[in-house]
Design a protein around this motif. Structure first.
Motif: not given
Ligand SMILES: C[S@@+](CC[C@H](N)C(=O)[O-])C[C@H]1O[C@@H](n2cnc3c(N)ncnc32)[C@H](O)[C@@H]1O
Length: 363
Positions: A65-75, A296-308
């Motif tokens: 739920a955490f990962g899903w909300l992080e990504q889909h709230l943004q979209t 790193l999960g935030h970077a993956r789910r929030n369109g931050e490809p260069f953060m890692p």
């Protein structure tokens, strides 16, 4: 002279409802839901790193739920019912009239480059999951500014950090000529102009729409600021040794390492010897493996490809290689602990400072 009345875009009931929903859900996501994931992760026991933790938690409902909300709230924020993109597009003419009216006043303070070639990594990445990025449509700056209001839990948190940084810089700046790289719609440059009324402050960015909005906002606040469309990798329009302080806030995590190295060299070139580079970004991550797992999960789910990749860099060595000395890297605001996770999830800011080397050793 007072500004001429120019129409301003606004959010109506649909968008206000959507914003409330996004903010309320984000508070739940970053607070109680995050703490359930933390508790679950602690039960996993020792792991070799974030990847192993990811595998161990993949089927945990709270983490899903955490990962899903992080990504889909943004979209949802951008394109869902009452989303910011349709709201801005609907008001396209109002936005264009507003920006054009400001461009007519003090056109010398806004230098756009219609021939600007956008780097591939910038053109091809939807940073923060903004569909199409923030560089092509006249309303992109307005969407970005609206979105910034829901980027953090507290609506004003993102502007508070710019003001607190500017108050700090007012105590350490080595001179009056300041260049802010990747200035966006201008929160840092406006804060600097308020904190340092004597300074000559310029903001640069790749995106013409955000610079047009930055110019509009500066005029509305009666601040004398200059905006120049430029690539931070070369800072082409700015002469050697012409600046005392280079700032960059929430900018370098959007650069792949070669572009970041180029930006550091460019900053060194435009700084006078003894000038200062001050960067506020995301580099030190509190909370060990668990903290990196969330980051790193935030970077993956929030369109931050260069953060890692930024986390992997030896920034003091990179700064020295680019011609800086005395690098200082610390959590921001000062005193934030690095050995434990925050109570609620948030991106951890890091302050990175260095001094431009002098004399013939300069690049
Ligand atoms: C996350 S925003 C931060 C904006 C602002 N500094 C702030 O603190 O709100 C990053 C900004 O950097 C700009 N940007 C990204 N790559 C750039 C580059 N190579 N040169 C100049 N600007 C760039 C983007 O257009 C965007 O406005």
């Amino acid at each position: 002279m007072s500004p001429p009345a120019a129409p301003a875009p606004s959010l109506d009931l649909r968008e206000d409802v959507q914003r409330e929903l996004v903010l309320a859900t984000r508070r739940y996501w970053a607070g109680p839901l995050y703490r359930r994931v933390v508790a679950g992760a602690r039960r996993v026991g020792p792991v070799s790193g974030p990847d192993e933790l990811e595998r161990a938690l993949a089927r945990m409902p709270a983490y899903q739920a955490f990962g899903w909300l992080e990504q889909h709230l943004q979209t949802f924020k951008y394109t869902g019912p009452g989303g910011l993109m349709p709201a801005a597009e609907r008001q396209r003419q109002v936005i264009e009239a507003m920006l054009a009216a400001s461009e007519g006043r003090h056109p010398e303070r806004l230098v756009l480059d219609p021939a600007m070639r956008l780097p591939d990594y910038y053109r091809d990445t939807d940073f923060h999951l903004v569909p199409g990025g923030i560089h092509s449509r006249s309303w992109d700056g307005v969407v970005y500014e609206w979105a910034a209001g829901t980027a953090t839990m507290m609506q004003n948190e993102s502007t508070d950090v710019h003001d607190s940084l500017a108050r700090y810089l007012a105590t350490v700046t080595p001179g009056r000529r300041i260049l802010d790289v990747g200035c966006g719609f201008g929160p840092t440059v406006r804060a600097l102009a308020r904190a340092l009324p004597e300074a000559t402050v310029t903001g640069c960015d790749l995106s013409a729409p955000v610079l047009r909005l930055a110019h509009h906002r500066a005029l509305a606040e009666a601040l004398t600021l200059r905006f120049v469309q430029a690539n931070g990798e070369d800072l082409g329009p700015f002469p050697d040794r012409s600046v005392d302080l280079v700032t960059a806030t929430m900018f370098i995590h959007e650069l792949p390492p070669p572009a970041l190295r180029a930006m550091l060299r460019a900053a060194r070139r435009v700084l006078r010897p003894g000038g200062r580079l001050v960067v506020l970004d995301f580099y030190l991550v509190p909370g060990g493996t668990l903290g990196r797992f969330f980051h790193l999960g935030h970077a993956r789910r929030n369109g931050e490809p260069f953060m890692p990749a930024l986390l992997e860099l030896d920034l003091p060595a990179e700064l020295r290689a680019a011609g800086f000395s005395a690098p200082q890297i610390s959590p921001y605001p000062p005193g934030q602990p690095l050995d434990r996770l925050p109570e609620s999830w948030r991106l951890p800011w890091t302050l990175i400072e260095a001094e431009a080397l002098g004399g013939s050793d300069a690049a």
